[in-house]
Write a protein that holds these residues in place. Structure first.
Motif, short mmCIF file in Angstrom:
data_model
loop_
_atom_site.label_atom_id
_atom_site.label_comp_id
_atom_site.label_asym_id
_atom_site.label_seq_id
_atom_site.Cartn_x
_atom_site.Cartn_y
_atom_site.Cartn_z
N TRP A 1 -22.47 86.31 21.15
CA TRP A 1 -22.81 86.41 22.58
C TRP A 1 -21.53 86.39 23.43
O TRP A 1 -21.44 87.09 24.45
CB TRP A 1 -23.75 85.28 23.01
CG TRP A 1 -25.21 85.53 22.71
CD1 TRP A 1 -25.97 84.92 21.77
CD2 TRP A 1 -26.07 86.48 23.37
NE1 TRP A 1 -27.25 85.42 21.80
CE2 TRP A 1 -27.35 86.37 22.77
CE3 TRP A 1 -25.89 87.40 24.40
CZ2 TRP A 1 -28.44 87.15 23.18
CZ3 TRP A 1 -26.97 88.19 24.81
CH2 TRP A 1 -28.22 88.05 24.20
N ASP A 2 -20.56 85.57 23.03
CA ASP A 2 -19.28 85.50 23.76
C ASP A 2 -18.63 86.89 23.76
O ASP A 2 -18.19 87.40 24.81
CB ASP A 2 -18.38 84.47 23.05
CG ASP A 2 -17.16 84.05 23.86
OD1 ASP A 2 -17.13 84.31 25.08
OD2 ASP A 2 -16.23 83.47 23.26
N ILE A 3 -18.62 87.52 22.58
CA ILE A 3 -18.02 88.86 22.46
C ILE A 3 -18.79 89.88 23.30
O ILE A 3 -18.21 90.67 24.04
CB ILE A 3 -17.99 89.29 20.97
CG1 ILE A 3 -16.96 88.45 20.21
CG2 ILE A 3 -17.71 90.78 20.81
CD1 ILE A 3 -17.01 88.58 18.70
N LYS A 4 -20.11 89.85 23.21
CA LYS A 4 -20.91 90.85 23.94
C LYS A 4 -20.68 90.72 25.46
O LYS A 4 -20.52 91.73 26.16
CB LYS A 4 -22.41 90.68 23.62
CG LYS A 4 -23.24 91.90 24.01
CD LYS A 4 -24.71 91.67 23.76
CE LYS A 4 -25.20 92.06 22.38
NZ LYS A 4 -25.11 93.50 22.07
N ALA A 5 -20.64 89.48 25.93
CA ALA A 5 -20.44 89.29 27.38
C ALA A 5 -19.01 89.68 27.79
O ALA A 5 -18.80 90.25 28.87
CB ALA A 5 -20.74 87.84 27.75
N LYS A 6 -18.04 89.42 26.91
CA LYS A 6 -16.67 89.86 27.23
C LYS A 6 -16.61 91.38 27.30
O LYS A 6 -15.96 91.95 28.17
CB LYS A 6 -15.68 89.35 26.18
CG LYS A 6 -15.33 87.88 26.35
CD LYS A 6 -14.30 87.48 25.31
CE LYS A 6 -13.97 86.01 25.38
NZ LYS A 6 -13.16 85.57 24.24
N GLY B 1 -14.52 85.96 19.90
CA GLY B 1 -15.63 85.14 20.37
C GLY B 1 -15.58 83.78 19.69
O GLY B 1 -15.15 83.68 18.53
N GLY C 1 -17.72 86.31 29.26
CA GLY C 1 -18.07 85.59 28.02
C GLY C 1 -18.52 84.17 28.31
O GLY C 1 -19.09 83.88 29.35
N LEU D 1 -21.58 85.04 30.55
CA LEU D 1 -22.76 85.17 29.69
C LEU D 1 -24.07 85.04 30.46
O LEU D 1 -25.05 85.75 30.16
CB LEU D 1 -22.71 84.13 28.57
CG LEU D 1 -23.95 84.10 27.69
CD1 LEU D 1 -24.10 85.39 26.90
CD2 LEU D 1 -23.93 82.91 26.75
#
Ligand code: GCO
Ligand code: MG
Length: 408
Positions: A94-99, A30, A375, A105
């Protein structure tokens, strides 16, 4: 899964950027923007020397908990350095969670509330002919909103005015690579107040009533000067007048509000919802100008904009070139998702920057979209980044004609 690696990348493809990269134990990465123009290394050190080791081993999914841990944990609160560092961690998580969710995102923020994000361009000119040429160029590219800044008779190089000469794009980069000291500019508010209303009158005459016109006062007026100016320019129907008074003085805008219906925007130098408490609850502004990068990231910005929404106040997220493509992506995902979107600032990055940061943004007739990659949708090319060594650069210092230091 947990956070395994935390890296701070510093690169200078024409201007400086600080980027945080977080890698999880299963190899998901991320990115977060930590760029603070002219003070980049302070944020890089905050992250590398004080934050990185306490992130390793944490659960990357606990974004709110990590935000509170970094905000309340050190005891010392707020300030642009701390809040840019927290923002970078927050964006990367947030980038990691969405990926992990396999979604752009904006889907995690509630999904799209609109098809695209209206942006405003930066038009400037040392005189009216050059400014008119720049506005015409942006209209031809499809822009429906322009911020206008122009030279003032009797003054030399001033804030917001490109010296790059005629052309469709008038690039303006305020941070100067001028060695160990900032460059200096000169200013006179009287000349400015006498000159600007005529410029807006000419723009309305030449471009009609549809064009959205924005203008940045860059914190230079006293409350009474700003009140007079906002009143004088009412007939030209500005979309907003930005930063008319120094940002830290919230109650200054009471006076401006009492005298004018010109919409007001402020907040690019703020870093917390508390900087807006009076402004929002007393409805002294119309647009929130914070950068996601300088205000604690997506988590904090979403709360700030939801608070503003209750009072009928909209977003106008900061997006000059000192916000990296990563910070810009965070802004675009928020812009697309929130209900109280107003407008987004857009100053396209140069070609070198876009080689280092590859984005999936699309531009169509004055509207931007962040793209649908999982992401944030931005990749950092670390080899390309390594080719651009950090070069110290400072924002200019401003002085009145008699030499007194003034707000820049
Ligand atoms: C804007 C801003 C910028 C700032 C710059 C300082 O409205 O975009 O005023 O031009 O001056 O971000 O680093
Ligand atoms: Mg501004």
């Amino acid at each position: 899964m947990t956070i395994e690696l935390v890296d701070v990348n510093i690169t200078s493809p024409g201007r400086n950027f600080v980027t945080l990269k977080i890698t999880t134990s299963d190899g998901i990465t991320g990115l977060g923007d930590a760029t603070l123009n002219g003070r980049e290394l302070a944020v890089a050190s905050y992250l590398a020397d004080h934050v990185a080791s306490m992130l390793v081993g944490r659960d990357e999914d606990r974004i709110e908990d990590t935000w509170q841990y970094l905000y309340r944990g050190p005891y010392w609160r707020r300030g642009p350095v701390t809040m840019a560092a927290i923002a970078a961690v927050d964006m990367a998580l947030w980038d990691i969670k969405a990926k992990k969710a396999g979604m752009p995102l904006y889907q995690l923020l509630g999904g799209a509330s609109r098809e695209g994000v209206r942006v405003y361009a930066h038009a400037s000119g040392t005189d009216y002919a050059a400014l008119k040429n720049a506005i015409t160029g942006y209209e031809e590219l499809g822009y429906t909103a322009v911020r206008v800044q122009t030279g003032v008779p009797g003054l030399g190089q001033i804030y917001g005015v490109s010296s790059s000469g005629p052309g469709v794009r008038y690039d303006y980069e305020p941070a100067k690579r001028s060695g160990d000291r900032p460059s200096e500019e000169r200013w006179d508010t009287r000349n400015y107040l006498n000159h600007m209303p005529g410029v807006f009158a000419s723009i309305r005459e030449d471009f009609g009533s549809d064009l959205r016109i924005l203008h940045d006062g860059h914190h230079r007026m006293t409350p009474i000067e700003a009140a007079r100016f906002a009143k004088d320019i009412e007939p030209y129907d500005l979309f907003w007048l930005e930063d008319c008074t120094p940002g830290e003085d919230q109650t200054a805008l009471r006076l401006v509000r009492q005298h004018s219906t010109t919409p007001l925007a402020i907040g690019e130098v703020f870093n917390s919802v508390y900087d807006y408490q009076t402004l929002i609850t007393e409805r002294l502004i119309d647009y929130v100008r914070s950068a996601v990068t300088h205000t604690g990231g997506i988590t904090a910005m979403k709360k700030l904009l939801d608070f503003a929404a209750i009072y009928g106040i909209k977003s106008g997220i900061h997006g000059p070139t000192d916000i990296s493509p990563v910070g810009m992506a965070a802004a675009l995902h928020l812009d697309l998702a929130i209900h109280n979107f107003g407008i987004q600032e857009y100053m396209p990055h140069n070609a070198q920057t876009l080689e280092v940061f590859q984005t999936s943004f699309t531009f169509d007739k004055g509207f931007l979209h962040p793209g649908d990659n999982p992401g944030l949708g931005v990749e950092l090319d670390e080899d390309a980044a390594a080719g651009h060594e950090y070069t110290k650069a400072y924002l200019p210092v401003n002085r009145l004609l008699d030499g007194t230091v003034h707000d820049w």
